[in-house]
Design a protein around this motif. Structure first.
Motif, PDB file in Angstrom:
ATOM      1  N   SER A  92       0.837  -1.198   0.000  1.00 46.25           N
ATOM      2  CA  SER A  92       0.000   0.000   0.000  1.00 46.25           C
ATOM      3  C   SER A  92       0.878   1.255   0.000  1.00 46.25           C
ATOM      4  CB  SER A  92      -0.967  -0.054   1.193  1.00 46.25           C
ATOM      5  OG  SER A  92      -1.982   0.901   1.086  1.00 46.25           O
ATOM      6  N   LEU A  93       0.770   2.142   0.995  1.00 48.03           N
ATOM      7  CA  LEU A  93       1.697   3.269   1.092  1.00 48.03           C
ATOM      8  C   LEU A  93       3.132   2.766   1.102  1.00 48.03           C
ATOM      9  CD1 LEU A  93       2.658   6.178   1.719  1.00 48.03           C
ATOM     10  CD2 LEU A  93       2.150   5.702   4.138  1.00 48.03           C
ATOM     11  N   GLY A  94       3.366   1.605   1.714  1.00 49.59           N
ATOM     12  CA  GLY A  94       4.713   1.046   1.773  1.00 49.59           C
ATOM     13  C   GLY A  94       5.302   0.752   0.407  1.00 49.59           C
ATOM     14  N   ALA A  95       4.460   0.560  -0.608  1.00 43.84           N
ATOM     15  CA  ALA A  95       4.982   0.364  -1.963  1.00 43.84           C
ATOM     16  C   ALA A  95       5.638   1.652  -2.465  1.00 43.84           C
ATOM     17  CB  ALA A  95       3.867  -0.073  -2.906  1.00 43.84           C
ATOM     18  N   ALA A  96       4.996   2.803  -2.210  1.00 41.95           N
ATOM     19  CA  ALA A  96       5.600   4.082  -2.595  1.00 41.95           C
ATOM     20  C   ALA A  96       6.880   4.330  -1.801  1.00 41.95           C
ATOM     21  CB  ALA A  96       4.606   5.223  -2.395  1.00 41.95           C
ATOM     22  N   VAL A  97       6.864   3.989  -0.510  1.00 45.84           N
ATOM     23  CA  VAL A  97       8.069   4.116   0.309  1.00 45.84           C
ATOM     24  C   VAL A  97       9.177   3.227  -0.259  1.00 45.84           C
ATOM     25  CG1 VAL A  97       9.060   3.755   2.612  1.00 45.84           C
ATOM     26  CG2 VAL A  97       6.750   4.706   2.380  1.00 45.84           C
ATOM     27  N   THR A 101      14.381   2.532  -3.170  1.00 49.81           N
ATOM     28  CA  THR A 101      15.136   1.972  -4.280  1.00 49.81           C
ATOM     29  C   THR A 101      15.832   3.057  -5.095  1.00 49.81           C
ATOM     30  OG1 THR A 101      13.528   0.167  -4.384  1.00 49.81           O
ATOM     31  CG2 THR A 101      14.982   0.434  -6.279  1.00 49.81           C
ATOM     32  N   THR A 102      15.153   4.178  -5.305  1.00 51.39           N
ATOM     33  CA  THR A 102      15.747   5.243  -6.117  1.00 51.39           C
ATOM     34  C   THR A 102      16.624   6.180  -5.291  1.00 51.39           C
ATOM     35  OG1 THR A 102      13.762   6.640  -5.860  1.00 51.39           O
ATOM     36  CG2 THR A 102      13.862   5.183  -7.783  1.00 51.39           C
ATOM     37  N   GLU A 156       9.595   8.510 -10.947  1.00 50.46           N
ATOM     38  CA  GLU A 156      10.871   7.850 -10.679  1.00 50.46           C
ATOM     39  C   GLU A 156      10.863   6.362 -10.992  1.00 50.46           C
ATOM     40  OE1 GLU A 156      11.188   7.659  -5.979  1.00 50.46           O
ATOM     41  OE2 GLU A 156       9.830   9.246  -6.663  1.00 50.46           O
ATOM     42  N   LEU A 157       9.723   5.832 -11.450  1.00 49.35           N
ATOM     43  CA  LEU A 157       9.627   4.397 -11.686  1.00 49.35           C
ATOM     44  C   LEU A 157      10.621   3.910 -12.732  1.00 49.35           C
ATOM     45  CD1 LEU A 157       5.732   3.971 -11.665  1.00 49.35           C
ATOM     46  CD2 LEU A 157       7.338   3.434  -9.814  1.00 49.35           C
ATOM     47  N   ALA A 158      10.866   4.714 -13.752  1.00 45.17           N
ATOM     48  CA  ALA A 158      11.792   4.299 -14.808  1.00 45.17           C
ATOM     49  C   ALA A 158      13.220   4.147 -14.301  1.00 45.17           C
ATOM     50  CB  ALA A 158      11.752   5.304 -15.964  1.00 45.17           C
ATOM     51  N   ARG A 159      13.513   4.683 -13.113  1.00 44.98           N
ATOM     52  CA  ARG A 159      14.865   4.578 -12.549  1.00 44.98           C
ATOM     53  C   ARG A 159      15.032   3.356 -11.656  1.00 44.98           C
ATOM     54  NH1 ARG A 159      16.205   8.590  -9.077  1.00 44.98           N
ATOM     55  NH2 ARG A 159      14.217   9.711  -8.957  1.00 44.98           N
ATOM     56  N   VAL A 160      13.985   2.572 -11.497  1.00 37.89           N
ATOM     57  CA  VAL A 160      14.091   1.332 -10.719  1.00 37.89           C
ATOM     58  C   VAL A 160      14.784   0.289 -11.593  1.00 37.89           C
ATOM     59  CG1 VAL A 160      12.822  -0.529  -9.597  1.00 37.89           C
ATOM     60  CG2 VAL A 160      12.069   1.849  -9.328  1.00 37.89           C
ATOM     61  N   GLU A 161      15.907  -0.198 -11.139  1.00 33.21           N
ATOM     62  CA  GLU A 161      16.739  -1.074 -11.966  1.00 33.21           C
ATOM     63  C   GLU A 161      16.937  -2.454 -11.343  1.00 33.21           C
ATOM     64  OE1 GLU A 161      20.320   1.158 -12.524  1.00 33.21           O
ATOM     65  OE2 GLU A 161      19.431   2.423 -14.103  1.00 33.21           O
ATOM     66  N   VAL A 162      16.062  -2.841 -10.420  1.00 36.72           N
ATOM     67  CA  VAL A 162      16.178  -4.157  -9.789  1.00 36.72           C
ATOM     68  C   VAL A 162      14.994  -5.014 -10.211  1.00 36.72           C
ATOM     69  CG1 VAL A 162      17.454  -3.225  -7.830  1.00 36.72           C
ATOM     70  CG2 VAL A 162      14.957  -3.409  -7.690  1.00 36.72           C
ATOM     71  N   PRO A 163      15.131  -6.339 -10.171  1.00 32.08           N
ATOM     72  CA  PRO A 163      13.985  -7.204 -10.490  1.00 32.08           C
ATOM     73  C   PRO A 163      12.798  -6.874  -9.601  1.00 32.08           C
ATOM     74  CG  PRO A 163      16.014  -8.491 -10.347  1.00 32.08           C
ATOM     75  CD  PRO A 163      16.352  -7.112  -9.865  1.00 32.08           C
ATOM     76  N   THR A 164      11.629  -6.712 -10.225  1.00 27.96           N
ATOM     77  CA  THR A 164      10.454  -6.229  -9.500  1.00 27.96           C
ATOM     78  C   THR A 164       9.240  -7.089  -9.800  1.00 27.96           C
ATOM     79  OG1 THR A 164      11.273  -3.948  -9.563  1.00 27.96           O
ATOM     80  CG2 THR A 164       8.924  -4.253  -9.162  1.00 27.96           C
ATOM     81  N   LEU A 165       8.500  -7.428  -8.750  1.00 28.03           N
ATOM     82  CA  LEU A 165       7.213  -8.097  -8.864  1.00 28.03           C
ATOM     83  C   LEU A 165       6.144  -7.175  -8.314  1.00 28.03           C
ATOM     84  CD1 LEU A 165       5.376 -10.603  -9.315  1.00 28.03           C
ATOM     85  CD2 LEU A 165       5.993 -11.338  -6.990  1.00 28.03           C
ATOM     86  N   VAL A 166       5.126  -6.893  -9.110  1.00 28.04           N
ATOM     87  CA  VAL A 166       3.987  -6.082  -8.683  1.00 28.04           C
ATOM     88  C   VAL A 166       2.783  -7.008  -8.528  1.00 28.04           C
ATOM     89  CG1 VAL A 166       2.435  -4.193  -9.264  1.00 28.04           C
ATOM     90  CG2 VAL A 166       4.868  -4.019  -9.824  1.00 28.04           C
TER      91      VAL A 166
END
Length: 271
Positions: free
Chosen positions: A97-102, A107-108, A200-210
């Motif tokens: 939830s909010l923790g996803a934005a945190v 990460t960035t 800033e999502l495009a700057r996330v460079e680690v493997p990600t599961l949504v």
């Protein structure tokens, strides 16, 4: 609303659940929840594979309330400080939830610390509807039974609520109405309504599961999908649940989280 004054000293450490051993896993909880509320049913399973660090935001769980408005930057830095205190130099990271934005901000803002990222029922930002819902929650805060009805029709999934026997639904309504809101409830929901990590999502460079909860009436699935579409190479999985999959779909959520750890690039979990 007043803003938090510029800090002249290091803020007090956040209270945190620290359990397990081995590679690190940092957990970020949701607005109005706590580490125990949101992650508690899963911590023992996760701690079998990781050193789990699950901090409480100010005004939640065992962290005392603080004045002013928290920011994503502040929460990100203080969660990383909790990981530092547990001796973690790098970690897998899960945010709800909010923790996803945190988690995105961690990460960035702290490149090189995060190995992999899981975002569950997450806030991306820019939702006028969520702002209206947050204001509605604030208006209902002094009316516990109405707040319970709002949660049962918005936070919980419609399929799950409709399947409850009438007696269990009445018991759940009474339990929600009888549970005091945490001291940081308004601050955290206001931050969730203000937060916007889309840029800033495009700057996330680690493997990600949504992980998207498809019957989520609080943080809409469009928010979850925006996270997945904005992060290069992100994997997107749907779970039939409302905003509380740890209540409605615990076995399936456990499987997803353990699968997330199994796919960790540096420290996979053995099958």
């Amino acid at each position: 609303m007043t803003t938090r004054p510029t800090a002249t000293a290091t803020p007090a450490p956040l209270a945190a659940i620290v359990r397990g051993s081995g590679p690190g896993l940092l957990l970020a909880h949701g607005a109005g929840g706590s580490a125990r509320d949101n992650w508690g049913p899963l911590i023992d399973d996760l701690a079998a594979h990781r050193t789990v660090v699950a901090p409480d935001y100010p005004g939640s769980g065992d962290s005392p309330a603080e004045p002013g408005e928290p920011s994503l930057d502040e929460l990100a830095d203080r969660l990383v400080a909790a990981a530092d205190a547990a001796g973690l130099t790098e970690f897998d990271l899960a945010g709800y939830s909010l923790g996803a934005a945190v988690a995105v901000r961690i990460t960035t803002r702290h490149p090189g610390r995060v190995r992999s990222l899981l975002l569950l029922s997450g806030v991306a930002g820019g939702s006028q509807r969520f702002r209206l819902l947050a204001d509605q929650l604030f208006a209902l805060a002094e009316h516990p039974e109405l707040m319970a009805d709002q949660q049962l029709t918005t936070v919980f999934g419609r399929s799950w609520v409709d399947a409850l026997p009438a007696e269990q639904l009445a018991e759940l309504r009474a339990a929600i109405a009888g549970t005091p809101l945490p001291a940081g409830f308004r601050q955290q929901f206001d931050l969730a309504a203000r937060a916007d990590v889309r840029g800033e999502l495009a700057r996330v460079e680690v493997p990600t599961l949504v992980v998207s909860t498809t019957e989520d009436g609080l943080v809409s699935p469009e928010q979850h999908r925006a996270l997945a579409e904005g992060i290069p190479g992100a994997r997107f999985v749907e779970l039939t649940a409302g905003h509380l999959p740890m209540v409605e779909r615990l076995p399936e959520l456990r499987e997803l989280l353990l699968g997330f750890l199994a796919a960790s690039p540096a420290h996979p979990v053995a099958a």
